[in-house]
Design a protein around this motif. Structure first.
Motif, mmCIF file in Angstrom:
data_model
loop_
_atom_site.group_PDB
_atom_site.id
_atom_site.type_symbol
_atom_site.label_atom_id
_atom_site.label_comp_id
_atom_site.label_asym_id
_atom_site.label_seq_id
_atom_site.Cartn_x
_atom_site.Cartn_y
_atom_site.Cartn_z
ATOM 1 N N GLY A 49 0.839 -1.156 -0.003
ATOM 2 C CA GLY A 49 -0.009 -0.030 0.021
ATOM 3 C C GLY A 49 1.047 1.176 0.124
ATOM 4 N N GLU A 50 2.126 1.147 -0.130
ATOM 5 C CA GLU A 50 2.932 2.345 -0.089
ATOM 6 C C GLU A 50 3.809 2.334 -1.299
ATOM 7 N N PRO A 51 4.354 3.757 -1.964
ATOM 8 C CA PRO A 51 5.022 3.498 -2.915
ATOM 9 C C PRO A 51 6.517 2.661 -2.838
ATOM 10 N N GLY A 52 7.005 2.472 -3.916
ATOM 11 C CA GLY A 52 8.333 1.756 -4.008
ATOM 12 C C GLY A 52 9.446 2.512 -3.989
ATOM 13 N N SER A 53 10.641 1.999 -3.679
ATOM 14 C CA SER A 53 11.781 2.851 -3.718
ATOM 15 C C SER A 53 12.701 2.521 -4.873
ATOM 16 N N ALA A 54 13.123 3.677 -5.500
ATOM 17 C CA ALA A 54 13.802 3.733 -6.816
ATOM 18 C C ALA A 54 15.034 4.305 -6.776
ATOM 19 N N PRO A 111 13.792 -2.460 -22.325
ATOM 20 C CA PRO A 111 13.109 -3.705 -21.889
ATOM 21 C C PRO A 111 14.068 -4.783 -21.659
ATOM 22 N N ALA A 112 15.352 -4.762 -22.285
ATOM 23 C CA ALA A 112 16.150 -5.921 -22.059
ATOM 24 C C ALA A 112 17.260 -5.706 -21.057
ATOM 25 N N ALA A 113 17.063 -4.523 -20.354
ATOM 26 C CA ALA A 113 17.896 -4.149 -19.207
ATOM 27 C C ALA A 113 16.968 -4.442 -17.983
ATOM 28 N N VAL A 114 15.839 -4.540 -17.941
ATOM 29 C CA VAL A 114 14.932 -4.330 -16.773
ATOM 30 C C VAL A 114 15.546 -5.568 -15.824
ATOM 31 N N ALA A 115 15.843 -6.677 -16.246
ATOM 32 C CA ALA A 115 16.384 -7.617 -15.184
ATOM 33 C C ALA A 115 17.427 -7.370 -14.354
ATOM 34 N N LEU A 116 18.305 -6.237 -14.844
ATOM 35 C CA LEU A 116 19.262 -5.768 -14.012
ATOM 36 C C LEU A 116 18.745 -4.690 -13.146
ATOM 37 N N LEU A 117 17.855 -3.803 -13.617
ATOM 38 C CA LEU A 117 17.197 -2.645 -13.089
ATOM 39 C C LEU A 117 16.194 -3.113 -11.812
ATOM 40 N N ALA A 118 15.487 -4.239 -12.176
ATOM 41 C CA ALA A 118 14.668 -4.950 -11.346
ATOM 42 C C ALA A 118 15.017 -6.364 -11.023
ATOM 43 N N PRO A 119 16.035 -6.446 -10.152
ATOM 44 C CA PRO A 119 16.633 -7.979 -10.257
ATOM 45 C C PRO A 119 15.641 -8.982 -9.213
ATOM 46 N N TYR A 120 14.628 -8.586 -8.747
ATOM 47 C CA TYR A 120 14.005 -9.719 -7.842
ATOM 48 C C TYR A 120 12.561 -9.661 -8.076
ATOM 49 N N VAL A 121 11.909 -10.931 -7.647
ATOM 50 C CA VAL A 121 10.489 -10.914 -7.713
ATOM 51 C C VAL A 121 9.785 -9.624 -6.941
ATOM 52 N N ASN A 122 10.004 -9.283 -6.040
ATOM 53 C CA ASN A 122 9.663 -7.902 -5.158
ATOM 54 C C ASN A 122 9.853 -6.888 -6.087
ATOM 55 N N SER A 123 10.909 -6.801 -6.842
ATOM 56 C CA SER A 123 11.119 -5.365 -7.721
ATOM 57 C C SER A 123 9.539 -5.282 -8.654
ATOM 58 N N TYR A 124 9.142 -6.225 -9.212
ATOM 59 C CA TYR A 124 8.062 -5.845 -10.010
ATOM 60 C C TYR A 124 6.484 -5.550 -9.335
ATOM 61 N N ARG A 125 6.777 -5.656 -7.933
ATOM 62 C CA ARG A 125 5.503 -4.936 -7.245
ATOM 63 C C ARG A 125 5.573 -3.416 -7.125
ATOM 64 N N ARG A 126 6.751 -3.075 -7.478
ATOM 65 C CA ARG A 126 6.886 -1.522 -7.576
ATOM 66 C C ARG A 126 6.185 -1.041 -8.870
ATOM 67 N N TYR A 127 6.410 -1.874 -10.065
ATOM 68 C CA TYR A 127 5.699 -1.389 -11.291
ATOM 69 C C TYR A 127 4.320 -1.547 -11.331
ATOM 70 N N ALA A 170 14.824 2.213 -12.764
ATOM 71 C CA ALA A 170 15.550 1.388 -11.782
ATOM 72 C C ALA A 170 15.151 1.466 -10.392
ATOM 73 N N GLY A 171 15.066 0.024 -9.706
ATOM 74 C CA GLY A 171 14.863 -0.029 -8.341
ATOM 75 C C GLY A 171 15.869 0.177 -7.435
ATOM 76 N N MET A 172 15.871 0.506 -6.157
ATOM 77 C CA MET A 172 16.907 0.765 -5.372
ATOM 78 C C MET A 172 17.628 -0.595 -4.834
ATOM 79 N N ASP A 173 16.714 -1.544 -5.212
ATOM 80 C CA ASP A 173 17.387 -3.070 -4.839
ATOM 81 C C ASP A 173 18.116 -3.421 -5.843
ATOM 82 N N CYS A 174 18.398 -2.809 -6.995
ATOM 83 C CA CYS A 174 19.386 -3.119 -7.791
ATOM 84 C C CYS A 174 21.058 -3.223 -7.231
ATOM 85 N N ASN A 175 21.608 -4.020 -7.916
ATOM 86 C CA ASN A 175 23.353 -3.790 -7.566
ATOM 87 C C ASN A 175 23.612 -2.605 -8.375
ATOM 88 N N PRO A 176 24.158 -1.451 -7.746
ATOM 89 C CA PRO A 176 24.389 -0.089 -8.188
ATOM 90 C C PRO A 176 25.421 -0.365 -9.515
#
Length: 451
Positions: free
Chosen positions: A254-259, A299-315, A353-359
């Protein structure tokens, strides 16, 4: 002082001044961006110029399991870890006097390990340099301060503030909201100063206990190093005050995600001029080509910008996360935003990019898209002048689809390195498979007695 300390940045030398250094932490970022390595007495560190770690650290998943090695047998040969003294910085939260040093990973023949995230970013920067360009980035870090959570079965809740009340949501840019956990912020500032890091600004974001830290623009590798260090120092500051800091993309329902928004510009090495602006201060074709590369290859870089199953809950729509490839000037609904600036600071902000990505990997993937755009010299779609939240779906919405797109894009695999992409896919497929075996509370609530 011994010879090796003369190689250290001024902030590290200031930290050590008049003190007996006890320990050196020799670290490297793994695929997840977790610090791996060894801690050793400073006296021992002074007598050696390298140490060894098995290359399997880059095959370890976030759960601690081991992914299959795409290159064959799991023999775990040693890598040679060499210190980059320019990265030496204090660990001011420790009980003794300790510094941290990021190490670069090489094989036993002296070649950079292509699967090491820091080397992947260096590879991308080198591609730019070979064309006479210097990429410049400015990252923004969003994270949540949350109450201690020691039972994963319990939902995450906001922390208790100084007023004795839980941090409130929908307080973006509120100074009093930041003051609620001011002691944590004070320690973040103090730790950053001891480590020689410059914070451009700290503000309250829209979520309950959500904070944003802006960093000054600079060299991509140096900024990725800082974010790698910042994640640890922020966690340590939070622990001092009985709360956690989390960089999950979507920690609270219910809260926004972290980018991790990334601002990009590119300068000409020979002249020092921003290639996105011409002599009259107008946008150049290169600027539009850079945007087009983002639209085509993100689109081909999203796997690195959103690297976990939880990442897609932000989208998800209407939660302040741009889930589109539109671009626009000063339009925060677009995934690609052109901020207001003078010609010399013209830049593009990647908001995906999500904040969960490897910088290292998030910045590398984003730069790779822009680099391919500069080479392909195509033009982007027309600028979005309205609400881009209403635009078409163009991004993958789960990790499996994102990995498929990454592996199908030959140009992206080439710039990132085929060997790295194979290892990354192996690690992430393992994590995704493991997640799919977990039965969620939603499934128990709605399916147990109803289907």
């Amino acid at each position: 002082m011994t010879d090796w300390t003369d190689k250290l940045p001024q902030a590290a030398r200031d930290f050590m001044a008049g003190r007996r250094l006890d320990e050196v932490e020799c670290i490297v970022a793994d695929i997840a961006g977790v610090a791996r390595g060894k801690a050793m007495p400073a006296s021992k560190f002074a007598r050696q110029n390298q140490f060894y770690l098995p290359n399997s650290i880059f095959l370890q998943t976030i759960t601690g399991e081991w992914a299959d090695n795409p290159s064959g047998a799991f023999t775990e040969p040693d890598m040679v870890m060499t210190p980059d003294y320019s990265t030496a910085t204090a660990a001011p939260w420790t009980a003794d006097w300790t510094i941290q040093v990021i190490h670069d990973a090489y094989d036993q023949q002296g070649n950079p390990m292509p699967i090491a995230p820091r080397n992947v970013l260096k590879r991308i920067v080198k591609l730019y340099e070979d064309k006479g360009w210097k990429p410049v980035v400015a990252p923004e870090m969003e994270f949540f301060l949350v109450a201690r959570n020691i039972d994963p079965n319990q939902p995450i809740i906001p922390p208790m503030g100084r007023t004795g009340r839980r941090a409130a949501a929908k307080q973006a840019y509120s100074m009093s909201a930041v003051d609620e956990y001011g002691k944590v912020i004070d320690d973040i500032y103090d730790f950053a100063e001891a480590q020689g890091f410059e914070i451009d600004g700290i503000l309250q974001e829209g979520g309950a206990g959500q904070v944003e830290i802006n960093l000054n623009h600079g060299d991509p590798v140096a900024l990725a190093d800082e974010i790698f260090y910042f994640k640890r120092l922020i966690r340590e500051a939070a622990l001092r005050h009985d709360c956690f800091a989390t960089f999950m993309a979507k920690p609270i329902e219910g809260e926004p995600g972290s980018a991790m928004h990334i601002h990009h510009s590119v300068t000409d090495i020979a002249t020092g001029q921003n290639i996105f602006s011409d002599d009259q201060g107008r946008e150049t074709p290169a600027f539009l080509h850079f945007i087009a590369g983002m639209q085509k290859h993100l689109p081909a870089a999203v796997a690195l910008l959103a690297p976990y199953v939880n990442s897609y809950r932000r989208y998800v729509p209407d939660f302040a996360a741009p889930i589109n490839l539109e671009w626009g000037r000063d339009n925060r609904t677009t995934g690609l935003r052109v901020p207001i600036s003078g010609p010399e600071a013209r830049r593009l902000e990647n908001r995906l990019a999500g904040m969960d990505c490897n910088p290292y990997l998030g910045i590398a993937a984003s730069l790779a898209c822009g680099y391919l755009g500069l080479l392909e010299a195509e033009n982007p779609r027309d600028e979005c002048l309205g609400d881009a939240y209403m635009s078409r779906d163009e991004l993958p919405y789960n990790l499996g689809d994102a990995l498929d797109l990454m592996m199908e894009n030959a140009a992206m695999r080439e710039v990132l390195g085929d060997e790295f992409c194979a290892v990354y896919e192996s690690v992430k497929r393992n994590e995704y498979k493991e997640f799919l075996q977990v039965i969620s509370p939603w499934e128990r609530e709605h399916l147990l007695l109803n289907v």
